[in-house]
Write a protein that holds these residues in place. Structure first.
Motif, PDB file in Angstrom:
ATOM      1  N   THR A  58     -84.709  38.982  52.886  1.00  0.00           N
ATOM      2  CA  THR A  58     -84.981  39.998  53.905  1.00  0.00           C
ATOM      3  C   THR A  58     -84.219  39.619  55.181  1.00  0.00           C
ATOM      4  OG1 THR A  58     -86.927  38.795  54.724  1.00  0.00           O
ATOM      5  CG2 THR A  58     -87.278  40.403  52.961  1.00  0.00           C
ATOM      6  N   LYS A  59     -84.282  40.487  56.200  1.00  0.00           N
ATOM      7  CA  LYS A  59     -83.573  40.193  57.453  1.00  0.00           C
ATOM      8  C   LYS A  59     -84.085  38.908  58.085  1.00  0.00           C
ATOM      9  CE  LYS A  59     -82.204  44.867  58.771  1.00  0.00           C
ATOM     10  NZ  LYS A  59     -82.302  45.918  59.809  1.00  0.00           N
ATOM     11  N   LYS A  60     -85.394  38.708  57.964  1.00  0.00           N
ATOM     12  CA  LYS A  60     -86.002  37.505  58.526  1.00  0.00           C
ATOM     13  C   LYS A  60     -85.492  36.253  57.831  1.00  0.00           C
ATOM     14  CE  LYS A  60     -90.526  35.421  59.426  1.00  0.00           C
ATOM     15  NZ  LYS A  60     -91.981  35.527  59.205  1.00  0.00           N
ATOM     16  N   ASP A  61     -85.152  36.382  56.530  1.00  0.00           N
ATOM     17  CA  ASP A  61     -84.723  35.232  55.737  1.00  0.00           C
ATOM     18  C   ASP A  61     -83.209  35.133  55.621  1.00  0.00           C
ATOM     19  OD1 ASP A  61     -87.429  34.394  54.918  1.00  0.00           O
ATOM     20  OD2 ASP A  61     -87.439  36.303  53.862  1.00  0.00           O
ATOM     21  N   SER A  62     -82.473  35.856  56.432  1.00  0.00           N
ATOM     22  CA  SER A  62     -81.016  35.759  56.417  1.00  0.00           C
ATOM     23  C   SER A  62     -80.588  34.365  56.870  1.00  0.00           C
ATOM     24  CB  SER A  62     -80.407  36.823  57.335  1.00  0.00           C
ATOM     25  OG  SER A  62     -80.849  36.643  58.664  1.00  0.00           O
ATOM     26  N   PRO A  63     -79.420  33.887  56.430  1.00  0.00           N
ATOM     27  CA  PRO A  63     -78.983  32.521  56.761  1.00  0.00           C
ATOM     28  C   PRO A  63     -78.931  32.248  58.265  1.00  0.00           C
ATOM     29  CG  PRO A  63     -77.583  33.481  55.073  1.00  0.00           C
ATOM     30  CD  PRO A  63     -78.462  34.589  55.564  1.00  0.00           C
ATOM     31  N   HIS A  64     -79.581  31.181  58.681  1.00  0.00           N
ATOM     32  CA  HIS A  64     -79.557  30.772  60.077  1.00  0.00           C
ATOM     33  C   HIS A  64     -79.963  29.303  60.171  1.00  0.00           C
ATOM     34  CE1 HIS A  64     -83.801  31.757  59.376  1.00  0.00           C
ATOM     35  NE2 HIS A  64     -84.084  30.927  60.374  1.00  0.00           N
ATOM     36  N   TYR A  65     -79.873  28.748  61.361  1.00  0.00           N
ATOM     37  CA  TYR A  65     -80.263  27.354  61.600  1.00  0.00           C
ATOM     38  C   TYR A  65     -81.467  27.310  62.534  1.00  0.00           C
ATOM     39  CZ  TYR A  65     -75.853  25.733  59.551  1.00  0.00           C
ATOM     40  OH  TYR A  65     -74.807  25.471  58.696  1.00  0.00           O
ATOM     41  N   ASP A  66     -82.423  26.443  62.212  1.00  0.00           N
ATOM     42  CA  ASP A  66     -83.549  26.162  63.098  1.00  0.00           C
ATOM     43  C   ASP A  66     -83.411  24.739  63.611  1.00  0.00           C
ATOM     44  OD1 ASP A  66     -84.682  28.628  62.849  1.00  0.00           O
ATOM     45  OD2 ASP A  66     -86.148  28.045  61.323  1.00  0.00           O
ATOM     46  N   GLU A  67     -83.806  24.526  64.856  1.00  0.00           N
ATOM     47  CA  GLU A  67     -83.688  23.204  65.462  1.00  0.00           C
ATOM     48  C   GLU A  67     -85.059  22.600  65.754  1.00  0.00           C
ATOM     49  OE1 GLU A  67     -81.190  23.555  68.873  1.00  0.00           O
ATOM     50  OE2 GLU A  67     -79.372  23.966  67.709  1.00  0.00           O
ATOM     51  N   PHE A  68     -85.187  21.309  65.501  1.00  0.00           N
ATOM     52  CA  PHE A  68     -86.443  20.585  65.711  1.00  0.00           C
ATOM     53  C   PHE A  68     -86.143  19.269  66.412  1.00  0.00           C
ATOM     54  CE2 PHE A  68     -86.577  22.971  61.740  1.00  0.00           C
ATOM     55  CZ  PHE A  68     -87.694  23.769  61.910  1.00  0.00           C
ATOM     56  N   GLN A  69     -86.936  18.942  67.413  1.00  0.00           N
ATOM     57  CA  GLN A  69     -86.814  17.655  68.100  1.00  0.00           C
ATOM     58  C   GLN A  69     -87.777  16.679  67.418  1.00  0.00           C
ATOM     59  OE1 GLN A  69     -84.471  17.723  70.469  1.00  0.00           O
ATOM     60  NE2 GLN A  69     -84.513  15.508  70.806  1.00  0.00           N
ATOM     61  N   VAL A  70     -87.240  15.612  66.873  1.00  0.00           N
ATOM     62  CA  VAL A  70     -88.049  14.697  66.062  1.00  0.00           C
ATOM     63  C   VAL A  70     -87.943  13.270  66.609  1.00  0.00           C
ATOM     64  CG1 VAL A  70     -88.398  13.760  63.744  1.00  0.00           C
ATOM     65  CG2 VAL A  70     -87.665  16.128  64.028  1.00  0.00           C
ATOM     66  N   PRO A  71     -89.078  12.587  66.822  1.00  0.00           N
ATOM     67  CA  PRO A  71     -89.032  11.172  67.246  1.00  0.00           C
ATOM     68  C   PRO A  71     -88.612  10.289  66.077  1.00  0.00           C
ATOM     69  CG  PRO A  71     -91.306  11.858  66.873  1.00  0.00           C
ATOM     70  CD  PRO A  71     -90.465  13.093  66.715  1.00  0.00           C
ATOM     71  N   VAL A  72     -87.831   9.261  66.362  1.00  0.00           N
ATOM     72  CA  VAL A  72     -87.359   8.393  65.276  1.00  0.00           C
ATOM     73  C   VAL A  72     -87.494   6.926  65.666  1.00  0.00           C
ATOM     74  CG1 VAL A  72     -85.713  10.082  64.363  1.00  0.00           C
ATOM     75  CG2 VAL A  72     -84.974   8.483  66.133  1.00  0.00           C
ATOM     76  N   LYS A  73     -87.541   6.079  64.656  1.00  0.00           N
ATOM     77  CA  LYS A  73     -87.528   4.629  64.813  1.00  0.00           C
ATOM     78  C   LYS A  73     -86.258   4.092  64.166  1.00  0.00           C
ATOM     79  CE  LYS A  73     -91.715   4.341  66.605  1.00  0.00           C
ATOM     80  NZ  LYS A  73     -91.945   3.859  67.990  1.00  0.00           N
ATOM     81  N   ARG A  74     -86.092   2.796  64.253  1.00  0.00           N
ATOM     82  CA  ARG A  74     -84.885   2.190  63.689  1.00  0.00           C
ATOM     83  C   ARG A  74     -84.790   2.403  62.183  1.00  0.00           C
ATOM     84  NH1 ARG A  74     -83.099  -4.149  64.563  1.00  0.00           N
ATOM     85  NH2 ARG A  74     -81.207  -4.092  63.314  1.00  0.00           N
ATOM     86  N   TRP A  75     -85.917   2.450  61.499  1.00  0.00           N
ATOM     87  CA  TRP A  75     -85.946   2.534  60.048  1.00  0.00           C
ATOM     88  C   TRP A  75     -86.106   3.979  59.526  1.00  0.00           C
ATOM     89  CZ3 TRP A  75     -89.483   0.014  63.131  1.00  0.00           C
ATOM     90  CH2 TRP A  75     -90.670   0.690  63.374  1.00  0.00           C
TER      91      TRP A  75
END
Length: 304
Positions: A58-75
């Motif tokens: 559907t139009k809502k599911d058309s190809p696109h990118y979503d961005e998320f800010q994620v905390p990370v550790k060294r591992w």
């Protein structure tokens, strides 16, 4: 006088220990800030995830990118980051994974444009503060990072990935037998038996992108794995399966398959070795291993 001397000695020793501890802490902080080798330490990253729903479309599911800010550790691995985004920000992210230890091959995807296993790729090994995750190329989309492996597994099935030998099937269950193999016999196919069918080589192959009938590096390297196995005796049929216009001769030897393989299988090498046999260049004539009956041997042990 002696007590003062002992006290002074104790204070000096304590001072040295504190200085060592401070030095170690500073060294640790410097490694964290500057990085060590190829690692780049960061507290959080921006995860850019490709989104699509090929089933609903559907139009809502058309190809696109979503961005998320994620905390990370060294591992933290890319899979850890994706699961964090899925758990705390958007539960609809489509991703396939299982073992988390680079054994099942389920979490293959393009990470910053290169086919990799998400569970085997650490955030600290990647440059930049943005990590782009996309589905594997040369596979039909299903949803987000999940692709359809049906054609990939069909190619694998077509090369008959099993031992073919008329003596392999034991008609009498009371009989025990085994094939004799030397360490040299095993070494000929052992490297190629490490394949986990993750599809990374198939995704990186430029020939697969232009010819869907081409078996791909995974299937061809497995064809060599069973061809070189001394327990297998069906040499003619194995070579006939891959010896056609869409078969082994379509490989241009780009070598990208071996470059992305996470298990060191080197599919390009297997393809070239198989070509040598087809052209008659190989000096390694295949020898079929002999079958040894273990029934009498086990009976002797039991009698003792």
């Amino acid at each position: 006088m002696e007590n003062n001397k002992n006290k002074k000695s104790f204070n000096n020793e304590n001072k040295n220990n504190i200085e060592k501890e401070i030095s170690f802490k500073n060294k640790k902080d410097n490694m964290k800030n500057e990085g060590n080798g190829n690692e780049h330490f960061k507290e959080s990253i921006k995860l850019k995830v490709f989104r699509i729903n090929a089933v609903r479309d559907t139009k809502k599911d058309s190809p696109h990118y979503d961005e998320f800010q994620v905390p990370v550790k060294r591992w933290t691995t890319v899979l850890d980051a994706l699961l964090h985004a899925k758990s705390y920000q958007d539960s609809s992210i489509g991703i396939r994974y299982s073992c988390r230890m680079a054994t099942c091959g389920s979490c293959g995807m393009k990470i910053n444009g290169k086919p990799r296993l998400a569970c085997y790729t650490k955030i600290s090994e990647l440059e930049g503060d943005t990590i782009t995750c996309e589905p594997l190329a040369n596979f039909p989309y299903i949803r987000d990072l999940v692709t359809d492996f049906s054609q990939f597994f069909q190619h694998h099935k077509n090369i008959m990935p099993y031992i073919q030998n008329e003596n392999a099937d034991m008609k009498d269950n009371s009989e025990l037998s085994e094939y004799l193999q030397t360490p040299e016999d095993v070494d000929k196919f052992l490297q190629f038996s490490y394949c986990i069918k993750c599809g990374l080589c198939y995704s990186a192959c430029p020939t697969v992108a232009t010819d869907t009938k081409f078996p791909g590096p995974q299937a061809l390297s497995q064809a060599y794995r069973y061809f070189s196995d001394s327990r297998d005796s069906d040499k003619k049929n194995r070579l006939n399966v891959i010896d056609d216009r869409h078969g082994i001769w379509r490989c241009h030897f780009a070598g990208s398959c071996s470059h992305v393989c996470p298990k060191g299988v080197d599919p390009a090498l297997g393809i070239q070795l198989l070509r040598n046999h087809l052209l008659g260049f190989s000096k390694n004539e295949k020898k079929i291993s002999s079958l040894q009956d273990r029934s009498s041997k086990d009976k002797t042990k039991n009698d003792k």
